[in-house]
Enzyme design. Structure first.
Site, mmCIF file in Angstrom:
data_model
loop_
_atom_site.group_PDB
_atom_site.id
_atom_site.type_symbol
_atom_site.label_atom_id
_atom_site.label_comp_id
_atom_site.label_asym_id
_atom_site.label_seq_id
_atom_site.Cartn_x
_atom_site.Cartn_y
_atom_site.Cartn_z
ATOM 1 N N GLU A 31 -9.494 -23.896 -38.714
ATOM 2 C CA GLU A 31 -8.658 -25.050 -38.368
ATOM 3 C C GLU A 31 -7.558 -25.226 -39.414
ATOM 4 O O GLU A 31 -7.797 -25.059 -40.616
ATOM 5 C CB GLU A 31 -9.570 -26.288 -38.314
ATOM 6 C CG GLU A 31 -9.227 -27.269 -37.232
ATOM 7 C CD GLU A 31 -9.397 -26.720 -35.802
ATOM 8 O OE1 GLU A 31 -8.414 -26.169 -35.263
ATOM 9 O OE2 GLU A 31 -10.487 -26.857 -35.236
ATOM 10 N N THR A 33 -5.245 -23.343 -39.956
ATOM 11 C CA THR A 33 -4.932 -22.045 -40.559
ATOM 12 C C THR A 33 -3.770 -21.368 -39.842
ATOM 13 O O THR A 33 -3.138 -20.489 -40.414
ATOM 14 C CB THR A 33 -6.164 -21.119 -40.494
ATOM 15 O OG1 THR A 33 -6.704 -21.195 -39.165
ATOM 16 C CG2 THR A 33 -7.228 -21.517 -41.480
ATOM 17 N N GLY A 118 -5.203 -36.320 -25.037
ATOM 18 C CA GLY A 118 -5.497 -36.924 -26.346
ATOM 19 C C GLY A 118 -6.891 -36.619 -26.855
ATOM 20 O O GLY A 118 -7.350 -37.228 -27.811
ATOM 21 N N ALA A 119 -7.570 -35.664 -26.227
ATOM 22 C CA ALA A 119 -8.944 -35.341 -26.645
ATOM 23 C C ALA A 119 -8.972 -34.145 -27.589
ATOM 24 O O ALA A 119 -10.036 -33.668 -27.961
ATOM 25 C CB ALA A 119 -9.805 -35.060 -25.419
ATOM 26 N N SER A 122 -5.846 -29.738 -26.185
ATOM 27 C CA SER A 122 -4.530 -29.108 -25.988
ATOM 28 C C SER A 122 -4.019 -29.186 -24.559
ATOM 29 O O SER A 122 -3.566 -28.187 -23.990
ATOM 30 C CB SER A 122 -4.568 -27.650 -26.446
ATOM 31 O OG SER A 122 -4.855 -27.606 -27.789
ATOM 32 N N ASP A 168 -2.783 -23.104 -29.925
ATOM 33 C CA ASP A 168 -3.134 -23.739 -28.650
ATOM 34 C C ASP A 168 -2.499 -23.011 -27.474
ATOM 35 O O ASP A 168 -3.146 -22.767 -26.445
ATOM 36 C CB ASP A 168 -2.686 -25.205 -28.646
ATOM 37 C CG ASP A 168 -3.238 -25.978 -29.828
ATOM 38 O OD1 ASP A 168 -4.200 -25.499 -30.446
ATOM 39 O OD2 ASP A 168 -2.706 -27.057 -30.140
ATOM 40 N N TYR A 218 0.026 -34.636 -39.543
ATOM 41 C CA TYR A 218 0.019 -33.192 -39.293
ATOM 42 C C TYR A 218 1.225 -32.552 -39.992
ATOM 43 O O TYR A 218 1.099 -31.566 -40.712
ATOM 44 C CB TYR A 218 0.079 -32.927 -37.782
ATOM 45 C CG TYR A 218 -0.072 -31.471 -37.406
ATOM 46 C CD1 TYR A 218 -1.314 -30.949 -37.095
ATOM 47 C CD2 TYR A 218 1.028 -30.620 -37.377
ATOM 48 C CE1 TYR A 218 -1.461 -29.612 -36.757
ATOM 49 C CE2 TYR A 218 0.897 -29.291 -37.048
ATOM 50 C CZ TYR A 218 -0.340 -28.789 -36.728
ATOM 51 O OH TYR A 218 -0.482 -27.461 -36.397
HETATM 52 C C1 GLA Z 1 -3.317 -28.674 -33.465
HETATM 53 C C2 GLA Z 1 -2.115 -27.728 -33.470
HETATM 54 C C3 GLA Z 1 -2.551 -26.291 -33.732
HETATM 55 C C4 GLA Z 1 -3.440 -26.185 -34.953
HETATM 56 C C5 GLA Z 1 -4.541 -27.243 -34.932
HETATM 57 C C6 GLA Z 1 -5.328 -27.281 -36.207
HETATM 58 O O1 GLA Z 1 -4.151 -28.388 -32.385
HETATM 59 O O2 GLA Z 1 -1.427 -27.812 -32.252
HETATM 60 O O3 GLA Z 1 -1.415 -25.456 -33.845
HETATM 61 O O4 GLA Z 1 -2.685 -26.270 -36.140
HETATM 62 O O5 GLA Z 1 -4.032 -28.536 -34.678
HETATM 63 O O6 GLA Z 1 -6.019 -26.105 -36.385
#
Ligand code: GLA
Length: 382
Positions: A31, A33, A118-119, A122, A168, A218
């Site tokens: 995550e 990464t 929002g869960a 993606s 995602d 983020y």
């Molecule tokens: C979100 C982002 C991804 C990734 C994750 C964390 O889902 O869209 O690109 O960075 O967070 O791993």
């Protein structure tokens, strides 16, 4: 879902649509990464976005979102950010096509799906991939799946304004039935890892919360990682991202400068390593060790990267010592969304029944649960 989206399309536009399905995703481990050029291990799931679409002869884009019961209309020549929000995931793709000098006419589209919004599954990437794939097909643009993935990510970065990585979209587009994708986010080379979980299932527990911090924090995490890289780079000019950085380099060049930046970078460097080990566990069918790594990832995300929240921590702590749960952690960007849990199939109903009242008592929120099946990526369904 295919029948219902097709019917809505017929009712609104009296035409025969092309229908594209693009799934949501889980991420087993790895995550935060992706934007550090590390590895991720996502998989596409059996919850998806459906886009029904057909061409128009003018340059008008007419959209209808079934979930929101909302219409939207604009023209290709005057595309701009919409306060309605959801249309941006669609017109952002058209904006990318325009920037590439690719010409299309207008189109009508209906959007539906069962990926909870929002869960942290993606739904937005799934929508972007569905739209890109559908336009590519409809206008015979001859873009590859990878082109479409990159376009979707750029659209989210430039049009929606979230500096997300590539995971995602890649997972939605390249997902494979019963496999996770081990993606090298630097080279974009990937391998499919069979997800042989025996009698375990992937259980998603949705906190049903999305804190407003999720997108601003983020982008802050990204900057903190970049700062750490810049400090290491002063001594190691070849270093390009945290992928190239070791824990020793962080101890030497980042820790003396800033403890917070150190914590953030240290998590990422450890997480890249953890993912590589987790893949070996998976190949050796050692799910117990994989599960332990998932718990460690959660602790790192919670305490070092600080992208968890009390609702996510509650759910992970509540299953930590449960013998039916092999691994659990928060998943995705953080500040809400789901936890991903590896749970013995026959214990799932009991676990949900036990957790739901406890979660409600602790947070005042309802818990929702899904068992995720691993499915193929984006495709035409009609
Ligand atoms: C979100 C982002 C991804 C990734 C994750 C964390 O889902 O869209 O690109 O960075 O967070 O791993």
């Amino acid at each position: 879902m295919i029948d219902s989206v097709s019917k809505v399309f017929h009712d609104k536009f009296s035409a025969e649509p092309l229908i594209v399905r693009s799934p949501g995703r889980v991420n087993i481990i790895g995550e935060h990464t992706d934007y550090n050029e590390g590895f991720v291990l996502p998989a596409a799931i059996d919850k998806a976005i459906y886009v029904a679409i057909s061409k128009r002869n003018d340059d008008v884009i007419k959209l209808y979102a079934v979930d929101f019961k909302e219409d939207f209309q604009c023209t290709i020549s005057t595309i701009q950010y919409s306060e309605q929000h959801w249309p941006n995931y669609i017109i952002g793709i058209v904006d990318q096509l325009k920037k590439k000098g690719i010409e299309i006419t207008g189109f009508n589209a209906v959007i539906d799906g069962d990926v909870p919004v929002g869960a942290g599954l993606s739904s937005s990437a799934a929508l972007e991939c569905a739209v890109g794939f559908a336009l590519n097909e409809l206008f015979d643009l001859k873009l590859s799946r990878l082109d479409l993935v990159k376009m979707a990510q750029k659209s989210e970065n430039e049009f929606v304004g979230l500096q997300c990585g590539i995971m995602d979209m890649f997972a939605s587009m390249f997902g494979k039935n019963e496999h996770a994708i081990r993606l090298d986010c630097r080279s974009l080379e990937y391998e499919y890892e069979p997800l042989q979980l025996g009698n375990l299932k992937i259980l998603l527990l949705n906190t049903n919360i999305k804190h407003s911090l999720s997108s601003s924090e983020y982008n802050v995490r990204r900057q903190q990682c970049e700062q750490g890289v810049a400090w290491v780079k002063e001594y190691h000019p070849n270093v390009k991202s945290l992928r190239d950085v070791t824990a020793t380099m962080l101890d030497e060049f980042v820790l003396p400068k800033d403890k917070l930046i150190y914590k953030r970078c240290r998590f990422v460097v450890d997480e890249i390593e953890r993912l590589l080990q987790a893949c070996v566990h998976l190949q050796q069918n050692d799910i117990k060790s994989l599960g332990e790594k998932m718990f460690r990832t959660h602790d790192g995300l919670s305490k070092e990267y600080e992208v968890s929240c009390k609702e996510l921590d509650f759910l992970v702590d509540a299953v930590r010592n449960n013998p039916a749960v092999t691994g659990a952690r928060m998943m995705g960007g953080g500040f809400g969304g789901c936890t991903i849990n590896l749970v013995q199939a026959d214990a799932i109903d009991g676990l949900i029944a036990q957790l739901s009242p406890l979660y409600h008592q602790a947070t005042g929120l309802n818990l929702t649960a899904y068992v995720a099946q691993i499915e193929n990526g984006t495709s035409i369904v009609q």
